[in-house]
Scaffold this active site. Structure first.
Site, PDB file in Angstrom:
ATOM      1  CB  CYS A 375     137.452  86.864  76.855  1.00  0.00           C
ATOM      2  SG  CYS A 375     135.907  86.558  75.827  1.00  0.00           S
ATOM      3  CG  HIS A 501     138.026  91.147  74.762  1.00  0.00           C
ATOM      4  ND1 HIS A 501     139.139  90.277  74.676  1.00  0.00           N
ATOM      5  CD2 HIS A 501     137.056  90.352  74.123  1.00  0.00           C
ATOM      6  CE1 HIS A 501     139.028  88.975  74.224  1.00  0.00           C
ATOM      7  NE2 HIS A 501     137.604  88.844  73.832  1.00  0.00           N
ATOM      8  CD  GLU A 503     141.754  92.426  75.197  1.00  0.00           C
ATOM      9  OE1 GLU A 503     141.208  92.717  76.356  1.00  0.00           O
ATOM     10  OE2 GLU A 503     141.495  91.210  74.449  1.00  0.00           O
TER      11      GLU A 503
HETATM   12  N1  GLN Z   1     135.915  80.742  73.831  1.00  0.00           N
HETATM   13  C1  GLN Z   1     135.289  81.491  74.996  1.00  0.00           C
HETATM   14  C2  GLN Z   1     133.812  82.057  74.329  1.00  0.00           C
HETATM   15  O1  GLN Z   1     133.663  81.560  73.166  1.00  0.00           O
HETATM   16  C3  GLN Z   1     136.154  82.861  75.081  1.00  0.00           C
HETATM   17  C4  GLN Z   1     136.316  83.747  73.759  1.00  0.00           C
HETATM   18  C5  GLN Z   1     137.433  84.663  74.125  1.00  0.00           C
HETATM   19  O2  GLN Z   1     138.256  84.576  74.978  1.00  0.00           O
HETATM   20  N2  GLN Z   1     137.358  85.747  73.036  1.00  0.00           N
HETATM   21  O3  GLN Z   1     133.048  82.396  75.248  1.00  0.00           O
END
Ligand code: GLN
Length: 529
Positions: A375, A501, A503
């Site tokens: 992410c 994600h 994970e």
């Molecule tokens: N802050 C980043 C976004 O909003 C990544 C978010 C995250 O890593 N969950 O895109």
């Protein structure tokens, strides 16, 4: 008839109630029953999405886009229960629903009260949890500790529910039996008090699980039985595990907890086969060697802030047969970097530590050290590549620098010059199509996958052609909206960033393919060092 099991906790928090609930669910699944899980959380936030990971740990996300408590991650890792928005409810959600109904006039001139309106809503959620999948058993974990003011409406609802369905319900209470050095013995008094508190609310536990440091004697169990009004064969100990949290189901099984549950609920009991879990523990106990992974983040003081990432890394290591040491590197202290066999930059929000994460990506790219960006970690990979390979010095994410001249990562609204759709989070599962010949494709072994998201910012397609020309393979796409989901540095053994994600979808019995391959890449790196 569907059966309902309620798990409450007493004496102190952090007893591992979530892990225990997940382990019990696993044992019941192995006995052949389908299970639904429900976590009831007493806090007033509607969901934990707005809570700081420093305070509450990781926010777990389900396929249907619900932001939930991290215990749902345990449920996922141990069981095959289908998790969705019906697997979780907070006081905030319950009250919000009741107040909305009141405003709509649903209660027709009645005084709206905790009993029966809030408790009815809670009972309805309990019933709902098992309905969709028509499961045999619903296992409900109540967050917090018995005696807290906040959890009273939940406990009252459970009291009513058990009264109304007495033959089909079971109440498990998990407590703590400390060993006092000074007295040289274990103390049952906290357990007695906790059960007394539960009884004063009208709940008689059917089974007591005692968290303790070493096995409890028959004498102590008899004492707990007598004082807590529970037969001795329903008092079990849950000893601190030495090797891995994946020992918990094995330990509970050895004592016959699941057999006892089946007996109490009049469920047909069959033998449980935990061979694959035994194998996992065996591997954990006999590693070939140790690997070190650096996790570069900013919520590392809270041990649960990256819970699923840490677990998924361990799953990859278990599969590879290695012991994995996770080195927490605070992203604003990049001087702590160096010496690891690979680096992972997990999800995150906000500017603090951003430049340190870019340093980590630069180190990995230049020295060909395995890098896994999740992410925010993918956005880091892209910005680092843009700055140092594409030569776009000002490349940035507009989250960190809203006025950057090279917004390689930005809000879709900014990319499309629309102003009224920004600020919405992309949440839950999206399909993704992988490019042939990519590392991602090699890992998954299939072209179409589905992964869960929780972010606002996206790769800016304006830079796609330039980036690809210089060796950044954009290897995964959400085609419906032409969003780029995966970036891989080509002239590198394993440098992969994913916008989702992964994970959240890794199990010890089924490690996530990307974590598995990241660990494999670390093994090769370590061997060739
Ligand atoms: N802050 C980043 C976004 O909003 C990544 C978010 C995250 O890593 N969950 O895109």
């Amino acid at each position: 008839m569907r059966k309902y099991i309620f798990v409450t906790g007493g004496v102190v928090s952090s007893l591992g109630k979530g892990l225990t609930a997940a382990s019990l669910a696993l044992l019941l699944e192995k006995k052949g029953f389908s299970i639904a899980m429900l976590k009831l959380d007493p806090y007033l936030n509607v969901d934990p999405g707005t809570m700081n990971p420093f305070e509450h740990g990781e926010v777990y996300v389900t396929d249907d886009g619900m932001e939930t408590d991290l215990d749902l991650g345990h449920y996922y890792r141990y069981t095959s229960a289908h998790l969705s928005r019906t697997s979780t409810a907070t006081s905030g959600q319950i009250y919000e629903t009741v107040i909305r109904k009141e405003r709509q006039g649903d209660y027709l001139g009645k005084t709206v009260q905790v009993i029966p309106h809030i408790t009815d809503e809670i009972k309805q959620r309990i019933v709902q949890a098992g309905e969709k999948e028509q499961t045999d058993v619903v296992l409900v974990e109540i967050g917090g500790t018995v005696g807290d003011i906040e959890s009273l409406p939940f406990l009252e609802a459970i009291r009513q529910f058990c009264y109304e369905h007495s033959a089909d319900t079971l109440k498990i209470h998990m407590t703590y039996v400390p060993h006092l050095e000074a007295a040289g013995e274990v103390k049952t008094k906290p357990t007695q008090h906790s059960v007394q508190t539960l009884r004063s609310i009208g709940i008689m536990p059917d089974l007591i699980l005692c968290r303790c440091t070493s096995s409890l004697s028959e004498e102590i169990k008899a004492k707990i039985s007598l004082f807590c009004h529970v037969p001795p064969q329903s008092v079990f100990d849950e000893i601190d595990v030495k090797t891995s949290i994946y020992e918990v189901p094995l330990m509970l099984h050895r004592q016959g907890v699941a057999n006892r549950i089946c007996e109490l609920l009049s469920l047909p009991s069959k033998e449980v086969d935990l061979a694959e879990w035994e194998r996992i523990i065996d591997r954990v106990r006999n590693p070939k060697a140790t690997l070190t992974v650096g996790v570069v983040g900013k919520y590392l003081q809270h041990k649960d802030a990256y819970k699923s990432v840490f677990e998924a890394l361990q799953h990859g290591a278990i599969e590879a047969g290695y012991h994995l040491e996770i080195r927490a590197i605070e992203s604003d202290k990049s001087e702590e970097m160096g010496g690891c066999d690979g680096y992972l930059v997990p999800g995150g929000f906000g500017k603090r530590g951003w430049e340190g994460k870019i340093e980590a990506a630069k180190l990995c790219r230049e020295q060909k050290i395995p890098y896994f960006g999740i992410c925010l970690g993918m956005q880091v990979l892209v910005v680092e590549f843009a700055r140092h390979v594409l030569g776009l010095e000002n490349a940035d994410s507009t989250e960190m620098n809203p006025t950057t001249t090279e917004p390689v990562i930005s809000l879709l609204s900014e990319q499309q010059q629309v102003t009224d759709m920004g600020g919405t989070m992309r949440l839950g599962a999206y399909p993704c199509l992988l490019a042939e010949g990519s590392l991602a494709m090699r890992a998954y072994g299939s072209r179409s996958i589905s992964e869960r998201h929780r972010h606002r910012y996206e790769f800016n397609n304006k830079y796609k052609a330039l980036a690809e020309k210089h060796g950044l393979l954009l290897s995964g796409h959400y085609e419906a909206e032409n969003l780029c989901e995966i970036a891989e540095v080509q002239d590198h053994p394993w440098m992969v960033g994913v916008q989702f994600h992964p994970e959240f979808k890794s199990r010890p019995t089924e490690p996530h393919p990307l974590f598995r391959d990241f660990v494999k890449a670390m093994v090769s790196y370590a061997e060739n060092r």
